[in-house]
Design a protein around this motif. Structure first.
Motif, PDB file in Angstrom:
ATOM      1  N   VAL A 172      15.849  -0.590  13.889  1.00 55.74           N
ATOM      2  CA  VAL A 172      15.059  -0.475  12.666  1.00 55.74           C
ATOM      3  C   VAL A 172      15.533  -1.528  11.664  1.00 55.74           C
ATOM      4  N   HIS A 173      14.578  -2.301  11.126  1.00 54.48           N
ATOM      5  CA  HIS A 173      14.912  -3.462  10.292  1.00 54.48           C
ATOM      6  C   HIS A 173      14.246  -3.373   8.923  1.00 54.48           C
TER       7      HIS A 173
ATOM      8  N   HIS B  44      11.535  -2.558  18.331  1.00 49.09           N
ATOM      9  CA  HIS B  44      11.668  -3.103  16.981  1.00 49.09           C
ATOM     10  C   HIS B  44      10.819  -2.308  15.996  1.00 49.09           C
ATOM     11  N   VAL B  45      11.403  -2.036  14.820  1.00 50.31           N
ATOM     12  CA  VAL B  45      10.708  -1.289  13.779  1.00 50.31           C
ATOM     13  C   VAL B  45      10.857  -2.049  12.467  1.00 50.31           C
ATOM     14  N   PHE B  46       9.719  -2.445  11.866  1.00 48.16           N
ATOM     15  CA  PHE B  46       9.706  -3.191  10.605  1.00 48.16           C
ATOM     16  C   PHE B  46       8.913  -2.375   9.587  1.00 48.16           C
TER      17      PHE B  46
ATOM     18  N   GLY C  24       8.865  -9.590  10.570  1.00 48.16           N
ATOM     19  CA  GLY C  24       8.576  -9.107  11.908  1.00 48.16           C
ATOM     20  C   GLY C  24       7.400  -9.816  12.548  1.00 48.16           C
ATOM     21  N   ALA C  25       6.385 -10.123  11.755  1.00 49.56           N
ATOM     22  CA  ALA C  25       5.216 -10.825  12.293  1.00 49.56           C
ATOM     23  C   ALA C  25       5.588 -12.223  12.763  1.00 49.56           C
ATOM     24  N   ALA C  26       6.437 -12.901  11.990  1.00 49.36           N
ATOM     25  CA  ALA C  26       6.874 -14.239  12.378  1.00 49.36           C
ATOM     26  C   ALA C  26       7.793 -14.202  13.589  1.00 49.36           C
ATOM     27  N   TYR C  27       8.514 -13.111  13.735  1.00 50.94           N
ATOM     28  CA  TYR C  27       9.521 -12.941  14.791  1.00 50.94           C
ATOM     29  C   TYR C  27       8.921 -12.370  16.073  1.00 50.94           C
ATOM     30  N   GLN C  28       7.708 -11.888  16.007  1.00 53.93           N
ATOM     31  CA  GLN C  28       7.130 -11.084  17.085  1.00 53.93           C
ATOM     32  C   GLN C  28       7.152 -11.771  18.443  1.00 53.93           C
TER      33      GLN C  28
END
Length: 247
Positions: free
Chosen positions: A179-180, A218-220, A229-233
């Protein structure tokens, strides 16, 4: 795999305030049978007991004390869901005079505490059917901010350990969540100087339940987290969550 928390027994570390308290409340309100409120001082969980009665069971855990973690795992041997929310924050740059001391302090709780929680509770989760192990990391585990560098480093290490736990614990049927959160309205958020942009801790609880429904790793939860999170997806899906071998 999805996971239904109805009638389950849950343990939350750092349960007396902030995200941890909201998680305790949310699990009970969503149908958990019992929640162990893991705290350093048992009396700090009294308001939760007053509110929910015997559905909340205070239990002593200090993430800097392995003995307390092992004792809790023996006492709470019916746990099916572990949420390791507890942690510490010290915002220091790498050039600060006490940077090393700050990093050592945070590694001791945020990383070694995580490892000790996993070592103590993984066998309990296995014995109770697999269950869930969720680790509260942070967006700074992915993106370092210079004034929080020592905290970021500890959370990056915790994220690395969480990735390993995902791989290891899936063999026993345990769903692992990383969780981030970004800036959340807690005392820790205030200490980091993020009060003006902080969002409610209920977002973290809601995102965890959504992740349990979908079996996500992953939890954003909040606005900043979702942006990162979208950039890291793509990297997350194609590298972190992919079945890559060490060779």
């Amino acid at each position: 795999m999805s996971y239904d928390i109805t009638h389950k027994t849950v343990l939350v570390t750092g349960a007396n305030r902030g995200i941890g308290r909201v998680l305790v409340e949310s699990f009970i309100e969503r149908g958990a049978a019992k929640v162990y409120a893991a705290v350093r001082r048992l009396e700090s969980a009294a308001p939760l007991v007053e509110k929910y009665g015997d559905k909340v069971v205070p239990i002593h855990i200090d993430l800097a004390d392995r003995q307390s973690i092992n004792a809790a795992a023996q006492a709470a041997n019916d746990v099916q869901v572990v949420i390791n929310n507890g942690g510490v924050f010290q915002g220091e740059t790498p050039l600060a005079e006490d940077a090393i001391a700050s990093l050592e302090f945070q590694m001791n709780v945020n990383v070694y505490g995580l490892i000790q929680m996993a070592q103590a509770f993984a066998p309990v989760l296995k014995a109770n059917g697999g269950g869930v192990f969720a680790q509260l990391n942070s967006v700074v585990s992915i993106k370092t901010f210079s004034h929080f560098a020592t905290y970021s480093a500890s959370k990056a290490a915790a994220y690395s350990i969480t990735q390993a736990l995902r791989e290891l614990l899936q063999e026993q049927g345990t769903l692992v969540l990383s969780v981030h959160p970004g800036p959340i309205a807690t005392k820790m958020g205030d200490a980091a100087g993020l009060t003006e942009i902080a969002e409610p801790p209920t977002l973290v609880a809601d995102a965890i339940f959504k992740a349990l429904d979908h079996g996500d790793f992953h939890v954003f939860p909040d606005s900043m987290a979702r942006q990162i999170g979208a950039a890291y997806q793509s990297f997350a899906e194609n590298i972190v969550e992919a079945n890559l071998s060490e060779g």
